[in-house]
Design a protein around this motif. Structure first.
Motif: not given
Length: 199
Positions: A49-57
């Protein structure tokens, strides 16, 4: 494909290899054979979840909400100080040994709540996943593939740590080994808490 996935995998792995509060807890659960699957899955999904948030910008979260970092830092330090004290007390009292059948298990919900707290109350996890991985992923054309590599590394690591801990089971059949482990966990928690408070 691999020129994007592999860098994400290797960077994600390098960020979680260091022994920290979360890893120490996963190791302990693996040794006790208590809710290992759910603990590893919770850690992996949280990282995803945290990585997805980061990758999403959203890597600039701390810039948009400057108070967020301070709240997480002191909240995380308070939790780590308490958990360290609990581990230190267990090390001092001793008397614990690993039973062949795993012994009496603690309830699943308190275990999951503990691992969630160790994960989400740690400000470093936001810096590593949301900010660092998020900003580095921007250098790649396929950010999603880079993020998938980092998520895969997280899942691989936590399940290997949780289930691989069983190899150490013979050593932890002795109460003295548990006292040493609990003492090391306490020192790790307090060191991380001190680093958060004096950052």
């Amino acid at each position: 494909m691999f020129d994007t996935f592999l860098p994400g995998y290797l960077l994600g792995l390098s960020l979680i290899l260091a022994i920290g509060a979360q890893n120490a807890f996963v190791l302990r659960q693996g040794l006790r054979r208590e809710h290992v699957f759910w603990v590893c899955l919770t850690c992996g999904v949280s990282d995803a979840v945290l990585i997805a948030v980061g990758v999403a910008g959203f890597g600039a979260l701390s810039e948009r909400m400057p108070w967020f970092e301070t709240v997480m830092r002191f909240g995380g330090a308070a939790f780590l100080l308490w958990y360290g004290w609990r581990s230190a007390r267990s090390a001092w009292q001793g008397g614990q040994a690993l039973q062949a059948d795993g012994g009496t298990q603690r309830a699943l919900l308190p275990t999951i709540l503990t691992v969630l707290a160790l994960t989400w109350l740690n400000p470093h996890v936001y810096l590593d996943t949301v900010v660092l991985l998020g900003s580095i992923s921007a250098q790649y054309d396929n950010r999603v593939l880079f993020g998938a590599g980092a998520v895969s590394a997280s899942l691989t690591f936590f399940f290997m740590l949780g289930y691989g801990a069983r190899l150490l089971a013979p050593l932890f059949g002795r109460p003295a080994s548990w006292r040493v482990l609990d003492g090391l966990i306490a020192l790790t928690m307090w060191a991380i808490a001190a680093g958060l408070l004096w950052a």
